[in-house]
Design a protein around this motif. Structure first.
Motif, PDB file in Angstrom:
ATOM      1  N   CYS A  53       0.838  -1.209   0.000  1.00 49.82           N
ATOM      2  CA  CYS A  53       0.000   0.000   0.000  1.00 49.82           C
ATOM      3  C   CYS A  53       0.865   1.247   0.000  1.00 49.82           C
ATOM      4  N   CYS A  56       4.709   0.391   3.906  1.00 49.69           N
ATOM      5  CA  CYS A  56       5.996  -0.245   4.210  1.00 49.69           C
ATOM      6  C   CYS A  56       7.140   0.501   3.543  1.00 49.69           C
ATOM      7  N   PHE A 127      -5.248  -7.984   3.013  1.00 53.26           N
ATOM      8  CA  PHE A 127      -5.668  -8.329   1.645  1.00 53.26           C
ATOM      9  C   PHE A 127      -5.789  -9.833   1.437  1.00 53.26           C
TER      10      PHE A 127
ATOM     11  N   ARG B 216      -5.650   1.337   4.260  1.00 48.03           N
ATOM     12  CA  ARG B 216      -4.543   0.645   3.588  1.00 48.03           C
ATOM     13  C   ARG B 216      -4.668   0.636   2.062  1.00 48.03           C
ATOM     14  N   MET B 302      -2.040   5.559  11.202  1.00 51.81           N
ATOM     15  CA  MET B 302      -2.880   4.507  10.648  1.00 51.81           C
ATOM     16  C   MET B 302      -3.886   4.042  11.695  1.00 51.81           C
TER      17      MET B 302
END
Ligand code: SF4
Lengths: 171, 514
Positions: A53, A56, A127, B216, B302
């Protein structure tokens, strides 16, 4: 020019700041020294984003800021997997990146290590596996170590580098 | 059959900004879109849905940004003949969106580029993942297919393919340059490498957990997307968040903007041969991230924004820390800006490079930061403020030159403005709770959440399904608008300048690929 020099003087050398023993800076320096001892030369890393995404990536980029100073420790990010000791792979391996990832792995010289970065790289993350993703990196190419986290903090990444290079004989 | 149709038949759409929805037939779809274009509206996004289980039809939705509100046109498309009129002529951004809709849903625009966009061969061309009868767990053996790039013919023209893996630590994408010598005649992008099936994944999540996936979609814009998701959900549920929640969310959004801009300013200096800039700005960014972790629990914030509220509150001590930090950042940025401005070598690389002229930006419908560096005065915080921006009265940055230098200046201006807004938010933080209940949502309703993220406007269109389930969720990143503008900006520049020019746009791959 004078401004620039003044600023450099004021900022100092951040990764070298006199640390107390439990401060991240001290741990960073310890890891640097270790990597030097074990490898005796620059360790070369090739990063492959296999569908991350981009979270990272932000932390991998942070490794080169003055606080972690990866390059200063003799660890270099290289532009080709042909010159890399370590492949740093992020993402839940998108189907559209699968082939490019395999190809990058195939051309690496031995010995080689693969680090699967982030919850996505380690286990597929949020995911998982689907029509568009293969899930964890280990299901696509052999993986030497994983660094979970979403995203993993730079310190965790550094520690993983320390860990796998402590056993350089067994990729 | 005109804009009056919207006025008469438009139904209010639950959203965090004024929004209306109107059902149209195919003829009205085209006619109203044309009128909206003539009236200066921009196409925000386009998405489709498989509703054959409900009424035997597919639906296509087009969201337009008109002054002061959003207008969503909704067109039913026959299940057995899934074709709808293309919007590509008036709105260039529609071209790739329409290709993506076809890849995922198998409904096609009646004209324009018909090459696949998100499907690279990973799933068969006659299978459509976003259809309700497509099992999300289906794994297809990936077969990569050659992609028909447009070829540029001519004497001395040759092609340079770059990617999908790049030299630096960046996201995957492919660029095909047609060059003469070092000069770029044409650039063709191929994206979709980071496609993760986000839209399908949403449909397996409960409504109250979708914000984690939204966070995300694009890691550098996690605040913007999770806020947009929560805003859509809260609008659907009729939930009102407290003024304190709204302020803390805005604080998070402005911190995300500052951190990204500061990081980009360092990288842009570096790409122009000024490593000092990278050292300074990346240290500044790191200090911000560390304070984020201390105060908000996570370096990039986040999952800080959750349905009905925020994950954690601040207290007097942390407010003080944040205020003090703001003073320090401002002092550093002002000093570094002076150094950048005075550095002849740097300005030489920035000025005139990668120019996106205001007229091309306008016809292309450029969004956000990129648009504002090319004369497009649009910032949703100003033009369509949602709480708490109405009271904050932010000022939008604006430059006319459209080159790398202008995009650098817009970043500097926006950092300064975000610092000001952050200070106001902290000094005037309302009292109250930071969590509100989010009630059950009726099925078959659509809600919108829009947020001006650091790149530009993001949108989440959320449709509730069976009790507390997501029926459809469409996310839109402004990179859809802006990727095609890079193709224009690079023309006539030399290939070695591409990294600098591309960085000055800094568009999303994952956020775009979905
Ligand atoms: S682990 Fe988290 S931050 Fe990393 S790519 Fe996956 S979702 Fe993004």
């Amino acid at each position: 020019m004078l401004n620039i020099i003044k600023r450099i003087r004021r900022t100092g050398i951040l990764s070298d700041a006199p640390p107390e023993s439990d401060q991240p800076e001290a741990r960073v320096r310890g890891i640097h020294e270790h990597l030097h001892r074990v490898f005796g030369r620059a360790l070369r890393i090739r990063h492959v984003d296999a569908g991350s995404c981009n979270g990272c990536e932000l932390e991998i980029q942070a490794l080169t800021n003055p606080y972690y100073n990866l390059e200063g420790a003799g660890i270099a990010f290289v532009a080709s997997p042909r010159h890399a000791d370590i492949l740093l792979v992020t993402g839940p391996v998108s189907v559209n990146m699968e082939e490019a990832l395999k190809r990058a792995y195939d051309v690496m010289p031995e010995p080689r290590w693969v680090i699967a970065v982030g919850d996505c790289g380690a286990c597929g993350g949020i995911f998982g596996t689907s029509y568009a993703t293969r899930g964890r990196v280990g299901d696509v190419i052999p993986v030497s170590a994983t660094v979970p986290g979403c995203p993993p903090e730079p310190m965790a990444l550094l520690q993983c580098l320390l860990h796998i290079t402590s056993h350089p004989g067994q990729p | 059959m005109s804009l009056e149709l919207i006025a008469q038949e438009g139904r209010r759409l639950p959203a965090n900004v004024p929004a209306r929805r109107v059902a149209v037939d195919a003829q009205q779809w085209t006619a109203v879109a044309r009128q909206l274009q003539e009236a200066g509206a921009g196409l925000f996004t386009l998405w489709g849905a498989d509703d054959r289980d409900r009424d035997g039809m597919f639906h296509v939705f087009a969201a337009f940004l008109v002054p002061g509100e959003l207008v969503v046109l909704e067109l039913a498309v026959a299940g057995d003949r899934p074709v709808y009129p293309s919007l590509e002529r008036g709105f260039p951004v529609a071209a790739r969106l329409q290709r993506a809709i076809h890849d995922l849903l198998g409904i096609r625009a009646d004209e324009g580029d018909a090459r696949p966009w998100l499907r690279h061969g990973g799933w068969p061309e006659d299978r459509f993942p976003l259809r309700k009868d497509f099992d999300a767990a289906t794994a297809c053996p990936g077969v990569s297919r050659p992609y028909p790039f447009v070829r540029v013919e001519g004497e001395g023209v040759h092609e340079i393919p770059v990617g999908p893996i790049h030299a630096g630590t960046i996201e995957p994408g492919h660029f095909r340059f047609s060059v003469v010598g070092e000069k770029v005649l044409r650039l063709e992008e191929r994206l979709g490498y980071a496609h993760k099936g986000v839209a399908k994944r949403f449909e397996a999540l409960p409504l109250l957990e979708g914000h984690r996936l939204a966070a995300r979609v694009c890691g550098d814009s996690t605040v913007a997307f999770s806020w947009a998701y929560c805003a859509a959900l809260e609008a659907l549920a009729g939930a009102t968040v407290s003024p304190r929640t709204a302020s803390l969310r805005a604080l998070a959004l402005e911190r995300e903007r500052i951190a990204n801009h500061v990081g980009d300013l360092g990288a842009l200096g570096n790409d122009a041969g000024f490593a000092f800039g990278l050292t300074q700005f990346s240290a500044l960014k790191e200090r911000m991230l560390r304070l984020n972790r201390e105060v908000f629990g996570q370096r990039y914030l986040m999952d800080y924004i959750v349905p009905g509220g925020v994950r954690s509150d601040v207290g007097p001590r942390t407010v003080r820390l944040l205020l003090d930090e703001g003073v320090g950042i401002e002092r550093d940025v002002v000093a570094l800006r002076a150094i950048y401005d005075e550095h002849a070598g740097l300005q030489d690389r920035f000025k005139g490079a990668g120019q996106l002229t205001p007229s091309i930006a306008k016809t292309q419908g450029a969004f956000g930061l990129v648009g504002r560096a090319s004369g497009i005065e649009q910032d949703l915080r100003v033009t369509m403020p949602w709480a708490p921006y109405g009271e904050l009265r932010p000022t939008a940055a604006l430059r006319m030159e459209g080159d790398v230098a202008a995009r650098v200046q817009v970043r500097f201006d926006e950092v300064m403005e975000s610092l000001r807004l952050s200070r106001l938010l902290l000094e005037q933080l309302p009292q109250g709770s930071t969590s509100a209940p989010v009630a059950a949502v009726d099925s078959d309703r659509i809600g919108l959440g829009v947020v001006e993220g650091w790149r530009g406007p993001v949108m989440v269109a959320l449709e509730a399904g069976a009790p507390s389930a997501i029926r459809r969720c469409h996310v839109h990143d402004p990179s859809w608008q802006n990727w095609p503008t890079v193709d224009h900006a690079i023309i006539g520049n030399i290939v070695p300048d591409f990294p600098l020019i591309n960085k000055s746009f800094n568009l999303a791959y994952s956020g775009h690929d979905g």
